[in-house]
Design an enzyme around this catalytic site. Structure first.
Site, mmCIF file in Angstrom:
data_model
loop_
_atom_site.group_PDB
_atom_site.id
_atom_site.type_symbol
_atom_site.label_atom_id
_atom_site.label_comp_id
_atom_site.label_asym_id
_atom_site.label_seq_id
_atom_site.Cartn_x
_atom_site.Cartn_y
_atom_site.Cartn_z
ATOM 1 N N LYS A 20 0.842 -1.192 0.000
ATOM 2 C CA LYS A 20 0.000 0.000 0.000
ATOM 3 C C LYS A 20 0.891 1.261 0.000
ATOM 4 C CE LYS A 20 -3.857 -2.410 2.293
ATOM 5 N NZ LYS A 20 -4.691 -2.468 3.521
ATOM 6 N N TYR A 60 -12.344 -2.610 -3.199
ATOM 7 C CA TYR A 60 -12.870 -2.645 -1.834
ATOM 8 C C TYR A 60 -14.390 -2.533 -1.779
ATOM 9 C CZ TYR A 60 -8.204 -2.374 0.330
ATOM 10 O OH TYR A 60 -6.921 -2.644 0.773
ATOM 11 N N ASN A 123 -1.777 -0.143 7.334
ATOM 12 C CA ASN A 123 -1.265 -1.493 7.617
ATOM 13 C C ASN A 123 -0.419 -2.088 6.483
ATOM 14 O OD1 ASN A 123 -3.342 -2.142 5.905
ATOM 15 N ND2 ASN A 123 -4.534 -3.315 7.387
ATOM 16 N N HIS A 126 -1.720 -5.516 1.410
ATOM 17 C CA HIS A 126 -2.993 -6.212 1.170
ATOM 18 C C HIS A 126 -2.714 -7.634 0.717
ATOM 19 C CE1 HIS A 126 -6.932 -7.278 -0.495
ATOM 20 N NE2 HIS A 126 -6.262 -7.759 -1.526
ATOM 21 N N GLU A 137 -9.081 -10.381 -7.995
ATOM 22 C CA GLU A 137 -8.256 -9.185 -7.795
ATOM 23 C C GLU A 137 -7.094 -9.120 -8.796
ATOM 24 O OE1 GLU A 137 -7.375 -9.397 -3.587
ATOM 25 O OE2 GLU A 137 -9.462 -8.978 -3.045
HETATM 26 P P1 IDP Z 1 -7.622 -7.139 5.468
HETATM 27 O O1 IDP Z 1 -6.822 -6.129 4.674
HETATM 28 O O2 IDP Z 1 -6.836 -7.682 6.628
HETATM 29 O O3 IDP Z 1 -8.237 -8.224 4.609
HETATM 30 P P2 IDP Z 1 -10.307 -5.969 5.650
HETATM 31 O O4 IDP Z 1 -11.231 -6.149 6.813
HETATM 32 O O5 IDP Z 1 -10.632 -6.698 4.379
HETATM 33 O O6 IDP Z 1 -8.832 -6.344 6.170
HETATM 34 O O7 IDP Z 1 -10.195 -4.416 5.365
HETATM 35 C C1 IDP Z 1 -9.533 -3.971 4.206
HETATM 36 C C2 IDP Z 1 -8.666 -2.781 4.573
HETATM 37 O O8 IDP Z 1 -9.512 -1.703 4.984
HETATM 38 C C3 IDP Z 1 -7.716 -2.996 5.737
HETATM 39 O O9 IDP Z 1 -6.526 -3.662 5.385
HETATM 40 C C4 IDP Z 1 -7.454 -1.555 6.157
HETATM 41 O O10 IDP Z 1 -6.552 -0.909 5.255
HETATM 42 C C5 IDP Z 1 -8.833 -0.926 5.962
HETATM 43 N N1 IDP Z 1 -9.615 -0.958 7.209
HETATM 44 C C6 IDP Z 1 -10.296 -2.007 7.736
HETATM 45 N N2 IDP Z 1 -10.868 -1.671 8.900
HETATM 46 C C7 IDP Z 1 -10.536 -0.380 9.127
HETATM 47 C C8 IDP Z 1 -10.824 0.550 10.186
HETATM 48 O O11 IDP Z 1 -11.500 0.249 11.161
HETATM 49 N N3 IDP Z 1 -10.290 1.809 10.037
HETATM 50 C C9 IDP Z 1 -9.526 2.170 8.977
HETATM 51 N N4 IDP Z 1 -9.245 1.332 7.983
HETATM 52 C C10 IDP Z 1 -9.730 0.086 8.041
HETATM 53 MG MG MG Z 2 -9.752 -8.111 3.132
#
Ligand code: IDP
Ligand code: MG
Length: 160
Positions: A20, A60, A123, A126, A137
């Site tokens: 990212k 997303y 984080n 992805h 994807e």
């Molecule tokens: P993942 O990336 O671990 O699969 P997902 O639940 O699919 O997690 O969420 C996709 C992305 O959305 C996360 O990696 C993060 O960048 C963002 N995200 C998820 N939850 C939050 C939140 O509570 N606050 C801000 N960003 C979030």
């Molecule tokens: Mg995800």
């Protein structure tokens, strides 16, 4: 009953991994690619890419109703990302383990997020959550001509 035939029948999956914009800005591209490379998966696609808003929204789309969705789209489109396609038996689940929990503070040390990040909204990486989404994807982020089919020289040293 021949074990080598069973092994060769094991399903080869594909996953979409993306560094990212925070990972690119923080100079973590090499470190992150290295983790998948060292594990022994096969890289089949790789590019630096400025993601358009429409693609981020499509990628997303399941999170559209979440309060953080607009911030997530701003984040993913805020600078270049590194798009990767990786292939291997069990690659989807294994990549998720290497990446660690969504919240980097809950991610185990030794995982990418556990070692390199502190907040869910930043984080760094992805990874697809299922083989179906891996295919979806990769199709979304890559043109067909951008993917390479090849046999790494180390293949026989990774799987019997
Ligand atoms: P993942 O990336 O671990 O699969 P997902 O639940 O699919 O997690 O969420 C996709 C992305 O959305 C996360 O990696 C993060 O960048 C963002 N995200 C998820 N939850 C939050 C939140 O509570 N606050 C801000 N960003 C979030
Ligand atoms: Mg995800």
């Amino acid at each position: 009953f021949l074990p080598h035939l069973v092994a060769s029948m094991e399903q080869v999956d594909e996953t979409y991994i993306m560094v990212k914009p925070d990972g690119v800005q923080r100079g973590l591209v090499g470190e992150i690619i290295s983790r998948f490379e060292k594990k022994g998966f096969k890289l089949t696609g790789l590019k630096l890419f400025q993601c358009p808003k429409e693609l981020a929204e499509e990628h997303y789309k399941d999170l559209k109703a979440k309060p953080f969705f607009p911030g997530l789209i701003d984040y993913i489109t805020s600078g270049p990302v590194v798009c990767m396609a990786w292939e291997g038996v069990g690659v989807v689940a294994s990549a998720r383990k290497l990446i660690g929990s969504t919240d980097p503070l809950k991610a185990e040390p030794g995982t990418i997020r556990g070692d390199l990040a502190v907040q869910t909204g930043r984080n760094v990486v992805h990874g697809s959550d299922s083989p179906e989404n891996g295919k979806r994807e990769i199709g979304l982020w890559f043109e067909e001509g951008e993917l390479c089919q090849w046999t790494p020289a180390q293949a026989p040293w990774l799987r019997e």
